[in-house]
Design a protein around this motif. Structure first.
Motif, PDB file in Angstrom:
ATOM      1  N   LEU A   6      27.433   7.226 -27.522  1.00 56.37           N
ATOM      2  CA  LEU A   6      28.001   6.221 -28.367  1.00 56.37           C
ATOM      3  C   LEU A   6      26.666   5.405 -29.172  1.00 56.37           C
ATOM      4  O   LEU A   6      26.586   4.142 -29.267  1.00 56.37           O
ATOM      5  CB  LEU A   6      28.776   4.905 -27.528  1.00 56.37           C
ATOM      6  N   PHE A  61      25.592   3.145 -25.515  1.00 58.70           N
ATOM      7  CA  PHE A  61      25.985   2.255 -26.134  1.00 58.70           C
ATOM      8  C   PHE A  61      24.966   0.981 -26.245  1.00 58.70           C
ATOM      9  O   PHE A  61      24.718   0.310 -27.061  1.00 58.70           O
ATOM     10  CB  PHE A  61      27.380   1.663 -25.703  1.00 58.70           C
ATOM     11  N   ALA A  62      24.554   0.828 -24.967  1.00 60.39           N
ATOM     12  CA  ALA A  62      23.434  -0.223 -24.857  1.00 60.39           C
ATOM     13  C   ALA A  62      22.229  -0.046 -25.598  1.00 60.39           C
ATOM     14  O   ALA A  62      21.672  -1.043 -26.024  1.00 60.39           O
ATOM     15  CB  ALA A  62      23.195  -0.475 -23.239  1.00 60.39           C
ATOM     16  N   LEU A 121      22.912  -0.902 -28.942  1.00 62.27           N
ATOM     17  CA  LEU A 121      22.654  -2.456 -29.166  1.00 62.27           C
ATOM     18  C   LEU A 121      21.320  -2.891 -29.185  1.00 62.27           C
ATOM     19  O   LEU A 121      21.049  -3.875 -29.970  1.00 62.27           O
ATOM     20  CB  LEU A 121      23.498  -3.075 -27.906  1.00 62.27           C
ATOM     21  N   GLN A 137      19.522  -4.859 -32.472  1.00 60.67           N
ATOM     22  CA  GLN A 137      19.085  -6.000 -32.192  1.00 60.67           C
ATOM     23  C   GLN A 137      17.616  -6.258 -32.633  1.00 60.67           C
ATOM     24  O   GLN A 137      17.230  -7.178 -33.220  1.00 60.67           O
ATOM     25  CB  GLN A 137      19.271  -6.337 -30.812  1.00 60.67           C
ATOM     26  N   PHE A 185      27.536   0.077 -34.691  1.00 59.37           N
ATOM     27  CA  PHE A 185      28.557   0.715 -34.061  1.00 59.37           C
ATOM     28  C   PHE A 185      29.954   0.628 -34.838  1.00 59.37           C
ATOM     29  O   PHE A 185      30.466   1.867 -34.779  1.00 59.37           O
ATOM     30  CB  PHE A 185      28.823   0.030 -32.639  1.00 59.37           C
ATOM     31  N   ASN A 186      30.315  -0.137 -35.374  1.00 61.02           N
ATOM     32  CA  ASN A 186      31.523  -0.478 -36.279  1.00 61.02           C
ATOM     33  C   ASN A 186      31.394   0.406 -37.295  1.00 61.02           C
ATOM     34  O   ASN A 186      32.485   0.956 -37.959  1.00 61.02           O
ATOM     35  CB  ASN A 186      31.938  -1.991 -36.342  1.00 61.02           C
ATOM     36  N   VAL A 211      32.582   4.171 -34.992  1.00 65.40           N
ATOM     37  CA  VAL A 211      33.928   4.009 -34.722  1.00 65.40           C
ATOM     38  C   VAL A 211      34.551   5.168 -36.033  1.00 65.40           C
ATOM     39  O   VAL A 211      35.346   5.912 -35.890  1.00 65.40           O
ATOM     40  CB  VAL A 211      34.423   2.943 -35.144  1.00 65.40           C
ATOM     41  N   LEU A 258      34.040   8.866 -35.340  1.00 68.62           N
ATOM     42  CA  LEU A 258      34.884   9.325 -34.296  1.00 68.62           C
ATOM     43  C   LEU A 258      36.286   9.450 -34.581  1.00 68.62           C
ATOM     44  O   LEU A 258      36.959  10.384 -34.396  1.00 68.62           O
ATOM     45  CB  LEU A 258      35.034   8.529 -32.912  1.00 68.62           C
ATOM     46  N   THR A 294      40.235  -3.976 -41.752  1.00 68.33           N
ATOM     47  CA  THR A 294      40.051  -3.939 -40.415  1.00 68.33           C
ATOM     48  C   THR A 294      41.222  -3.580 -39.634  1.00 68.33           C
ATOM     49  O   THR A 294      41.419  -2.855 -38.425  1.00 68.33           O
ATOM     50  CB  THR A 294      39.631  -5.329 -39.890  1.00 68.33           C
ATOM     51  N   ALA A 295      42.383  -4.299 -39.671  1.00 67.23           N
ATOM     52  CA  ALA A 295      43.640  -4.146 -39.137  1.00 67.23           C
ATOM     53  C   ALA A 295      44.291  -2.668 -39.379  1.00 67.23           C
ATOM     54  O   ALA A 295      44.575  -2.061 -38.241  1.00 67.23           O
ATOM     55  CB  ALA A 295      44.821  -5.080 -39.614  1.00 67.23           C
ATOM     56  N   GLY A 323      41.954  -0.485 -37.180  1.00 68.90           N
ATOM     57  CA  GLY A 323      42.341  -0.428 -35.690  1.00 68.90           C
ATOM     58  C   GLY A 323      43.513   0.128 -35.308  1.00 68.90           C
ATOM     59  O   GLY A 323      43.674   1.234 -34.361  1.00 68.90           O
ATOM     60  N   LEU A 363      43.200   4.098 -35.198  1.00 71.82           N
ATOM     61  CA  LEU A 363      42.528   4.548 -34.036  1.00 71.82           C
ATOM     62  C   LEU A 363      43.392   4.621 -32.790  1.00 71.82           C
ATOM     63  O   LEU A 363      43.599   5.559 -32.100  1.00 71.82           O
ATOM     64  CB  LEU A 363      41.353   3.498 -33.637  1.00 71.82           C
TER      65      LEU A 363
END
Lengths: 333, 289
Positions: free
Chosen positions: A59, A120-121, A124, A128, A245-246, A250, A253, A289-290, A293, A296
């Protein structure tokens, strides 16, 4: 016609020739969309190698594509050379990170969840840092970037920069597909398949699981690292939010699942559909966005097979086209 | 710096560190309970917290009764949790192993993004839980009353959870399933029903954590990704299936986050928190399963 042998050149030729009337209109709108399609199709193919074929959910696609962008741009700036010179450096560093992480995780017998959250971490942390190290990266506002254009070469032909980029990325995508096909149809592909089904059994049958998993990690990340900088080039900016990530993981994938995991053209079909949906949604931006979601959820719950395998079954089983034209069920590979 | 001042700074930091740690622990616990019981990593948890705040704040604007609004916010999230379990997780629990894990994270990620999109239509600016606390001091050292509230409320929540898990049939059944699902089934425990109940419980915990979070900072639909991230990382750092270790991980990460934010810089605090989680996963990869 021997479809199994010639489908790749045919598909690439269609991708090269079909958009020409659109390009001739000179509108940047369509060429931009097509650039996005091949760019994301390449990224989804990269993810397909690691996730589809060896079941390793990494991720940090966005973070790594972004890291490569920053490396390419910042090292080029520091050395005073063109980003074309540093392009492979970014891809190699990111590929090496992919190799290292996967090797480390496989060595420690980390399972799917451990590896996915570990990566994933890491993603981030990268985003960051990109936000925070303002003096190096330009922080949230980013770094303007125009260095990877090949338009000067093609300008005498009257080709604008987005169209030039499309053909360049189509070439990259073509090479990636050739590599993908060779990989999957070689001993590597066989090993991937065995590892994916049962890595303990594969290990005991003498397959070097560690090596094959790490190679899949390297190839996947190398491709992501290679095309990442061109995403920055397209936006003419590199910012951390471009590679979040978004924004990448996302999206990629969804494309991969929608098109079809473990298929050659699934990523292309998924990318084309999603870029198209994205364009449809520009007029209804507030629902974007909706809708993603919902897409997905529905995809993962009810359509994990993907479009390419679904169409293939339809063609071969229902219509018996396979028998008529000598199509094989596994013709995509 | 005079000694008095540095002592007061350290004390303030410890208190706020405990506050942040408690919030992290609650978010992590909401993840751990559901994962331990059914192997679903609930990425929509951040949205549960956010919705509690948005609903409560909206209700306060309609009729000014704080207590009713807060309870209604939590109740709304509990109902939402029930719906999500019945409509979506039903599909997830039909699968097994890695397939369930993948369906779980992407399904709940999609649900979270969907809810975020819906909420964005109505709520765009960040809202805070509108409680004005008077300044509060012990021996000349000032504390934020909101932080004290966070600590007190979370102590009550953890005490209630402790009693639930040690004294009640359902709590013990939950722990049994977390240790041995087949054994629990053989003992006659209705696993599916308990999963629903624990999912609703986790939604309530997330809702309370969200309301407490909203005391000190503004909450908007976009906040949900950060909250879910904290919850997941805390839970993973704590080994993902242990209640006690999740709480410990939350406290450690919360402390680290506050200290780094004060002494180094606010954006470094997240780098350190995420970095510590990477170290925790790398140091003990076998624990997560």
């Amino acid at each position: 016609m021997n479809w199994r042998r010639y489908h790749l050149p045919v598909v690439l030729a269609i991708l090269a020739i079909a958009p020409m009337p659109l390009f001739a209109t000179g509108s940047d709108y369509w060429s931009r969309m097509l650039v996005l399609v091949v760019l994301f199709a390449t990224m989804a193919t990269a993810v397909n190698i690691a996730f589809g074929h060896t079941d390793q959910l990494l991720l940090f696609s966005g973070g790594m594509a972004g890291l490569s962008s920053y490396i390419v741009i910042l090292v080029a700036d520091a050395l005073g050379v063109s980003p074309w010179v540093t392009l492979l450096l970014g891809a190699f560093i990111v590929g090496a990170i992919g190799y290292g992480i996967v090797y480390f995780a496989a060595r420690l017998n980390m399972d799917l969840i451990g590896l996915s959250i570990l990566t994933f971490a890491i993603q981030l942390v990268i985003i960051q840092l990109a936000n925070g190290l303002i003096k190096v990266t330009g922080g949230v506002t980013g770094h303007s970037f125009e260095g990877l254009s090949i338009q000067p070469l093609l300008a005498p032909l009257g080709v604008n920069s987005t169209v030039a980029m499309y053909y360049w990325l189509l070439l990259v995508f073509g090479v990636v597909l050739v590599v993908y096909r060779r990989l999957i149809h070689s001993n590597y592909g066989l090993a991937f398949e065995v590892i994916r089904q049962d890595d303990v059994a594969a290990e005991s049958a003498g397959v070097d699981v560690l090596r094959y998993k790490s190679i899949a990690g390297f190839v996947s990340l190398f491709i992501l690292g290679f095309v990442g900088p061109f995403y920055s080039q397209l936006q003419s900016f590199v910012t951390p939010s471009l590679f979040s990530f978004n924004a990448i993981d996302v999206f990629v994938l969804i494309m991969l699942i929608l098109g079809g995991l473990r298929t050659m053209y699934g990523p292309l079909v998924g990318a084309a559909l999603l870029v198209y949906i994205d364009q449809l949604l520009t007029s209804a931006q507030q629902y974007r966005t909706a809708v993603y979601g919902l897409l997905l959820v529905v995809l993962f719950f009810y359509f994990q097979r993907g479009i390419v395998p679904w169409v293939e079954t339809l063609l071969t089983d229902r219509l018996r086209l396979g028998e008529r034209f000598g199509l094989d069920r596994r013709s995509e590979g | 710096m005079p000694i008095d001042q540095s002592i007061s700074l350290i004390l303030t930091l410890i208190v706020s560190g405990i506050g942040t740690g408690m919030l992290f622990a609650m978010l992590g616990l909401a993840i751990t309970l559901v994962f331990g019981l059914g192997g679903v990593l609930n990425l929509s948890i951040g949205m549960f917290s956010v919705i509690a705040v948005l609903v409560s704040v909206w209700l306060i604007q309609q009729f000014p009764h704080l207590g009713v609004a807060l309870v209604a916010g939590v109740a709304a999230v509990a109902a939402l949790g029930y719906l999500v379990d019945r409509l979506a997780l039903r599909v997830v629990y039909r699968t097994e192993g890695d397939q369930r894990f993948l369906l779980g994270i992407f399904g709940t990620l999609g649900i979270g993004i969907f809810l975020e999109g819906i909420m964005q239509l109505q709520f765009t600016s960040p809202s805070r839980v509108p409680i004005n606390f008077p300044p509060f001091s012990i021996g000349g050292i000032f504390f934020r009353m909101s932080t004290i509230t966070i600590i007190l409320v979370s102590i009550v929540v953890f005490a209630a959870l402790f009693l639930f898990f040690s004294r009640t049939y359902k709590g013990q059944a939950t722990r049994t399933i977390m240790q041995d699902e087949v054994g629990a089934r053989l003992c006659g425990i209705d696993v599916r029903r308990l999963r629903t109940e624990v999912f609703v419980l986790s939604a309530v915990i997330a809702a309370i954590a969200g309301l407490l979070w909203g005391l000190n900072s503004g909450v908007s639909p976009a906040t949900s990704f950060g909250l879910a991230t904290y919850g997941i990382l805390v839970s993973i750092a704590g080994g993902v299936t242990s209640i006690r270790e999740t709480v410990a991980a939350g406290l450690v990460l919360g402390f680290a986050s506050n200290f780094v934010a004060t002494f180094v810089g606010s954006y470094w605090s997240n780098v350190v928190v995420f970095g510590l989680v990477i170290v925790a996963i790398a140091a003990n990869p076998g624990r997560i399963s």
